[in-house]
Design a protein around this motif. Structure first.
Motif: not given
Length: 154
Positions: A88-96, A114-124
């Motif tokens: 019934x559903x497809x869920x997408x979840x994004x974490x940083x 903690x990561x500096x800004x350029x090391x922050x990664x998106x994971x969906x």
């Protein structure tokens, strides 16, 4: 952590292994070349597949057809197999990921980086949500793709 195996996919071990039986394994006094995927390599490969699958789904104009072409089941057996669960559903979840935390040696505190800004990664990630009158079940797309890959490899 994934290993770089070079273009042939083989790597050399400088340590002894118990003997391998079967084709494709040559031996020279315990040193040999052999091809296999390590768990981290399989996880990295699966993550690439999941990322591509999610990107394709997001871009598809006809989401239902995309899922059908990918072999996603629209019905699955429920617990006990008495009723079928319906997709019934497809869920997408994004974490940083903004940092890491791991156990510190000799301390109950975590070592935090903690990561500096350029090391922050998106994971969906994607989940397939199935329901019946009695239950709800969520299938992580990585589990679906892992099973699909195994089915295609055999």
């Amino acid at each position: 952590m994934p290993h770089d195996h070079g273009p042939s996919g083989h790597h050399h071990h400088g340590h002894d292994h118990p003997p391998h039986h079967g084709p494709g394994h040559n031996h020279a006094d315990g040193d040999h070349l052999h091809s296999h995927m390590h768990h981290a390599d399989e996880a990295a490969d699966l993550q690439v597949l999941a990322t591509q699958f999610i990107d394709g789904f997001v871009q598809a104009r006809d989401k239902t057809s995309y899922l059908k072409l990918a072999g996603v089941p629209f019905e699955r057996p429920g617990a006990g197999g008495a009723t079928a669960l319906k997709l019934v559903d497809v869920e997408l979840k994004t974490d940083w990921q903004v940092g890491t935390a791991s156990p510190s040696f000799g301390s109950r505190e975590l070592s935090y980086l903690p990561f500096p800004g350029e090391m922050v990664r998106e994971r969906t990630n994607m989940s397939l949500v199935y329901v019946s009158m009695e239950e709800k079940s969520t299938l992580d797309i990585r589990d679906f793709l892992s099973q699909r890959k195994k089915d295609l490899d055999t």
